[in-house]
Design an enzyme around this catalytic site. Structure first.
Site, PDB file in Angstrom:
ATOM      1  N   CYS A  43     -22.752  51.820  10.333  1.00  0.00           N
ATOM      2  CA  CYS A  43     -22.737  52.230   8.925  1.00  0.00           C
ATOM      3  C   CYS A  43     -24.169  52.328   8.375  1.00  0.00           C
ATOM      4  CB  CYS A  43     -21.914  51.211   8.136  1.00  0.00           C
ATOM      5  SG  CYS A  43     -22.039  51.338   6.351  1.00  0.00           S
ATOM      6  N   CYS A  46     -24.836  50.388   5.186  1.00  0.00           N
ATOM      7  CA  CYS A  46     -24.863  48.952   5.504  1.00  0.00           C
ATOM      8  C   CYS A  46     -26.240  48.561   6.030  1.00  0.00           C
ATOM      9  CB  CYS A  46     -23.813  48.617   6.560  1.00  0.00           C
ATOM     10  SG  CYS A  46     -22.111  48.947   6.078  1.00  0.00           S
TER      11      CYS A  46
END
Length: 136
Positions: A43, A46
């Protein structure tokens, strides 16, 4: 590294803690305030939020900053109904006070931590008890 350096490193806990299904209860129950970052290695948002989370964690040694890798800890992601990552969740004294997807800027995360620390928990526990009683 000298022995005194080693002793000092033991006094300064890691700023963030990896949370797993095996340690979540112990870690969260053992902390008055727990801020959990649900993330995954693939991600991009993230990865971008990770350094911010780490930086803010270093300013608050009294708060548990836990990282939950949803790819490895699928059961925790499902348990907390995580539908989007990153998701930030804050638990204080057993009450979930915040759960929102998305990354925050450092100043916004600092402001959120200050807000959570300033809450009147007696009032919130009383309200939670009233809601529970009303539900039967």
């Amino acid at each position: 590294m000298s022995l005194s350096d080693d002793a000092e490193s033991k006094e300064c806990p890691m700023a963030t803690v990896e949370i797993t299904k095996e340690n979540i209860k112990e870690e969260v129950d053992g902390s008055a305030i727990s801020i959990l970052d649900f993330w995954a290695p693939w991600c991009a948002p993230c990865k971008a939020f990770g350094p911010t989370f780490e930086a803010v964690s270093e300013n608050h040694p009294d708060v548990l900053f836990g990282k939950i890798n949803t790819q490895e800890q699928e059961q925790l992601g499902a348990h907390f109904n995580i539908r989007s990552i990153p998701t930030l969740m804050i638990i204080r004294e057993g009450l979930m006070l915040y759960s929102e997807p998305g990354a925050l800027a450092e100043k916004d995360l600092e402001a959120l931590v200050a807000e959570i620390k300033a809450l009147d928990m007696a009032e919130l526990h009383a309200e939670a008890a009233r809601l529970k009683a009303a539900q039967g």
